[in-house]
Scaffold this active site. Structure first.
Site, PDB file in Angstrom:
ATOM      1  CB  SER A  27      -0.938  -0.010   1.209  1.00  0.00           C
ATOM      2  OG  SER A  27      -0.195  -0.035   2.407  1.00  0.00           O
ATOM      3  CG  ASP A  28      -0.103   4.231   1.833  1.00  0.00           C
ATOM      4  OD1 ASP A  28      -1.148   4.628   1.276  1.00  0.00           O
ATOM      5  OD2 ASP A  28      -0.044   3.872   3.027  1.00  0.00           O
ATOM      6  NE  ARG A  29       4.562   5.461  -6.348  1.00  0.00           N
ATOM      7  CZ  ARG A  29       5.327   4.622  -7.047  1.00  0.00           C
ATOM      8  NH1 ARG A  29       4.804   3.530  -7.557  1.00  0.00           N
ATOM      9  NH2 ARG A  29       6.603   4.864  -7.222  1.00  0.00           N
ATOM     10  CG  MET A  30       5.383   3.140   1.366  1.00  0.00           C
ATOM     11  SD  MET A  30       6.844   4.122   0.944  1.00  0.00           S
ATOM     12  CE  MET A  30       8.027   3.459   2.114  1.00  0.00           C
ATOM     13  CG  HIS A  31       5.327  -0.939  -4.700  1.00  0.00           C
ATOM     14  ND1 HIS A  31       4.024  -1.174  -4.327  1.00  0.00           N
ATOM     15  CD2 HIS A  31       5.277   0.040  -5.638  1.00  0.00           C
ATOM     16  CE1 HIS A  31       3.224  -0.383  -5.011  1.00  0.00           C
ATOM     17  NE2 HIS A  31       3.955   0.373  -5.806  1.00  0.00           N
TER      18      HIS A  31
END
Length: 194
Positions: free
Chosen positions: A166-170
């Protein structure tokens, strides 16, 4: 390849349709990139195997510039694997063994698509070719592998495992073969910024 095996097994058991589908990118003789979806037909410590018509556009590109990149886009489980490296032809023995295991229709299709990637007049002509080869090799008769048909092995030099969060915190991990290392050499593992 151990990490790839773990993720591929998880993708396979998750119920994904064709988890072995991968986007293969090559460089054509003009230097332009080309991508298409192909099916991985096996892997081991030496690399990934896929099969094609050696005279096809991708076959010719891989002969001219034996480097490639594949991506496994497992969107449903929020994962992706990208593998790049060098490409080498499989042996006649490996090609013959795999061809013999293919469904009869796919074997006939390999003969009917001898001119893969070349323009055809219409569907009827293509179906006619298939029917003619079906007459040459009726049911029960072994179909030989065409000399122009076979496999390649992508030998990994760089592998990236991407896990969506989530939240582009890949999570992104890159395995890079150390300079001068053999295919079973030392790998440098880095976490990459998402």
């Amino acid at each position: 390849m151990e990490q790839f095996h773990t993720w591929f097994t998880q993708a396979h058991t998750s119920g994904l349709a064709e988890p072995n589908a991968m986007v293969l990118s090559t460089i054509d003789p003009t230097g332009a990139p080309r991508a298409r979806t192909v099916l991985m037909k096996g892997y081991d410590h030496a690399g990934l195997r896929f099969f094609t018509n050696y005279r096809s556009r991708k076959g010719r590109s891989l002969e001219d510039d034996p480097r490639a990149c594949v991506v496994f886009p497992w969107h449903a489980i929020r994962r992706q694997v990208m593998i790049s490296g060098s490409v080498e032809r499989l042996t006649d023995r490996e090609n013959d063994e795999y061809f013999a295991r293919r469904p009869r229709g796919s074997q006939l299709g390999a003969w009917a698509s001898e001119r893969q990637s070349a323009p055809v007049a219409d569907r009827a002509g293509l179906d006619g070719l298939y029917a003619r080869f079906a007459e040459v090799w009726p049911p029960g008769v072994e179909i030989p592998r065409p000399a122009y048909w076979g496999g390649f092995r992508l030998v990994p030099r760089e592998v990236e495992f991407w896990q969506g969060r989530s939240d582009r915190m890949h999570d992104r991990f890159r395995y890079l073969l150390a300079a001068g290392a053999a295919s079973d050499g030392d790998w440098v593992i880095d976490r990459l910024s998402p």
